[in-house]
Design a protein around this motif. Structure first.
Motif, short mmCIF file in Angstrom:
data_model
loop_
_atom_site.label_atom_id
_atom_site.label_comp_id
_atom_site.label_asym_id
_atom_site.label_seq_id
_atom_site.Cartn_x
_atom_site.Cartn_y
_atom_site.Cartn_z
N ALA A 1 0.82 -1.21 0.00
CA ALA A 1 0.00 0.00 0.00
C ALA A 1 0.85 1.27 0.00
CB ALA A 1 -0.92 0.01 1.23
N GLU B 1 3.99 4.10 -0.99
CA GLU B 1 4.27 4.97 -2.14
C GLU B 1 5.15 4.29 -3.17
OE1 GLU B 1 6.44 9.29 -2.98
OE2 GLU B 1 5.78 8.76 -0.96
N HIS C 1 3.11 2.21 -5.57
CA HIS C 1 1.91 2.82 -6.11
C HIS C 1 1.90 2.71 -7.64
CE1 HIS C 1 -1.49 5.54 -6.45
NE2 HIS C 1 -0.81 6.25 -7.34
N GLY C 2 0.83 2.19 -8.16
CA GLY C 2 0.70 2.06 -9.60
C GLY C 2 1.32 0.81 -10.21
N LYS D 1 2.97 -7.05 -8.22
CA LYS D 1 2.89 -7.01 -6.77
C LYS D 1 2.84 -8.42 -6.20
CE LYS D 1 0.65 -2.52 -6.01
NZ LYS D 1 -0.51 -1.82 -5.39
#
Length: 246
Positions: free
Chosen positions: A19, A21, A24-25, A31
């Motif tokens: 989760a 930074e 992110h994306g 992941k």
């Protein structure tokens, strides 16, 4: 295999990392791949490498804690854990394996925890990042630079304000920035980078860096120049003063 409580802590680590930074994306499949890889490193951490680096015997549980849910004392060890082997060392050098694990856990999760960052910085972590900003592995280099950018985010810590919260350089900072009694020592550690290869290594990324590396390193360099040129509210200590203890 870790016991149930350690397994739960690993799951908490992964939840925060996924989760955060840094990821992110990132597509879900990547992941999932990262999570699988970190799970393997958690269950089979580089035991011998970390014991050789620290010069002491450790249990599996201690190594898992250091790498995945470090205490403040553990955070002070990270400049040593991430620095890697000396130049010219063979690829199979024990510190290579340790470096990769310590950097990926720091990059994905630990750097989001200000308590970790504070102890890491006071222990000399910024100097380690300065050295690694020209790492020959561009993937590692990108993680190192991103760690520096996260640490210097003005929305997290007011690098350009004095201890009363006064903005001495006209740099806006968020009211949600962390408050710490050791803020002056943290800033002193940043100022000590004037004696490191940080600036030169940032500029070295103008060519031959990772995608966006030139831009990211320019951001890091611009922050640093702004920081060292900022008129301090009181005389800034000399870089030659011994660093504060972690």
């Amino acid at each position: 295999m870790a016991d149930e409580s350690d397994d739960a802590r690993f799951e908490h680590f992964m939840k925060e990392a996924l989760a955060g930074e840094a990821l992110h994306g990132v597509p879900p499949d990547l992941k999932a791949q990262l999570s699988k890889g970190l799970r393997k490193k958690f269950e089979q951490p580089p035991m011998e490498a970390i014991m050789l680096s620290l010069g002491r015997q450790l249990t599996l549980e201690e190594v898992q804690r250091m790498l995945f849910y470090p205490t403040n004392d553990d955070a002070c060890l990270y400049p040593l854990l991430i620095i890697g082997p000396p130049k010219g060392a063979p690829a199979e050098h024990f510190q290579n394996k340790l470096q990769r694990v310590a950097i990926v856990t720091s990059y994905t999760r630990h750097v989001n925890d200000w308590a970790f960052v504070e102890h890491f910085v006071l222990a000399g972590g910024l100097n380690a990042l300065a050295e690694l900003a020209v790492h020959e592995d561009l993937h590692i280099r990108s993680q190192i630079v991103e760690m520096f950018l996260q640490i210097t985010n003005e929305d997290r810590f007011a690098w350009h304000t004095d201890e009363d919260g006064k903005d001495v350089c006209r740099h806006p900072s968020s009211s949600t920035t962390v408050k710490t009694a050791r803020a002056d020592k943290v800033r002193h550690r940043m100022f000590q980078l004037v004696q490191s290869p940080f600036a030169l290594n940032m500029l070295a990324n103008r060519h031959g860096s990772y995608p966006r590396g030139s831009f990211d390193c320019l951001r890091g360099f611009a922050f640093f120049v702004s920081f060292v040129r900022c008129p301090p509210p009181a005389p800034r200590p000399s870089p030659s003063i011994p660093p504060p203890p972690c």
